[in-house]
Design a protein around this motif. Structure first.
Motif, PDB file in Angstrom:
ATOM      1  N   THR A  40      87.084 -83.632  28.999  1.00 56.54           N
ATOM      2  CA  THR A  40      86.937 -82.988  30.295  1.00 56.54           C
ATOM      3  C   THR A  40      88.166 -82.127  30.544  1.00 56.54           C
ATOM      4  O   THR A  40      89.247 -82.414  30.004  1.00 56.54           O
ATOM      5  N   VAL A  93      82.465 -82.207  27.703  1.00 60.21           N
ATOM      6  CA  VAL A  93      81.943 -81.572  26.499  1.00 60.21           C
ATOM      7  C   VAL A  93      81.985 -82.622  25.402  1.00 60.21           C
ATOM      8  O   VAL A  93      83.041 -83.228  25.165  1.00 60.21           O
ATOM      9  N   GLN A 120      77.765 -79.419  26.272  1.00 63.58           N
ATOM     10  CA  GLN A 120      78.146 -79.829  27.620  1.00 63.58           C
ATOM     11  C   GLN A 120      77.150 -80.847  28.186  1.00 63.58           C
ATOM     12  O   GLN A 120      75.933 -80.655  28.113  1.00 63.58           O
ATOM     13  N   THR A 122      76.557 -82.701  31.864  1.00 59.79           N
ATOM     14  CA  THR A 122      76.938 -82.711  33.273  1.00 59.79           C
ATOM     15  C   THR A 122      76.080 -83.722  34.017  1.00 59.79           C
ATOM     16  O   THR A 122      74.852 -83.643  33.980  1.00 59.79           O
TER      17      THR A 122
END
Length: 125
Positions: A40, A93, A120, A122
Motif C-alpha cells: 500500500t 497492489v 490492484q 480495493t
C-alpha cells in the motif's frame, strides 16, 4: 528469462471475495516456490502467502491466515490467491513472485527472482 502475469484484481465491498491468478512462463515456471506480496502507498511491501511448487506446502502471514488460500495448478503453470472476508486493510497492489531455489520465505523479498507487474485490490467499507 521468464514472466509472471497477474490478473483478478478489482474492487469489492468489505466481506466479499476475490481470486487472483498468476501465470508463469519461461524459466519462472520451473521455480521452487511462488508467493504473493502486497503493498500500500507509504508502506513497505509485505509477504502474504507462499507455496512450494514441488510439495504444495503453504505458509501465510498472520494477517490473512484463515481468510486467504494460496493454491497452484501445475498443468496451467498458475498460482492462485483466493481471498475471502476481505476488509479495508487488504486494499493494496498484489504482486506475484517466484524464487528459483529453496529455501523460501515471504520475509526474504530480495531473494525472489521474478516479479509480476501487480494487480490492484480495493476493498470498500
Amino acid at each position: 528469462q521468464g514472466q509472471l502475469v497477474e490478473s483478478g484484481g478489482g474492487s469489492v465491498q468489505a466481506g466479499g471475495s476475490l481470486r487472483l491468478s498468476c501465470v508463469a512462463s519461461g524459466s519462472t515456471a520451473k521455480s521452487s516456490c511462488m508467493a504473493w506480496f502486497r503493498q500500500t502507498p507509504g508502506k513497505e511491501r509485505e509477504g502474504v502467502a507462499r507455496i512450494y511448487t514441488g510439495g504444495g506446502g503453504t505458509y501465510y502471514a498472520d494477517s490473512v491466515k484463515g481468510r486467504f488460500t494460496i493454491s497452484q495448478d501445475k498443468a496451467k503453470k498458475s498460482v492462485y490467491l483466493q481471498m475471502n472476508s476481505l476488509n479495508s486493510e487488504d486494499t493494496a497492489v498484489y504482486y506475484c513472485a517466484a524464487k528459483a531455489f529453496l529455501p523460501c520465505s515471504i520475509d526474504w523479498q530480495p531473494k525472489y527472482d521474478y516479479w509480476g507487474q501487480g494487480t490492484q485490490v480495493t476493498v470498500s467499507s
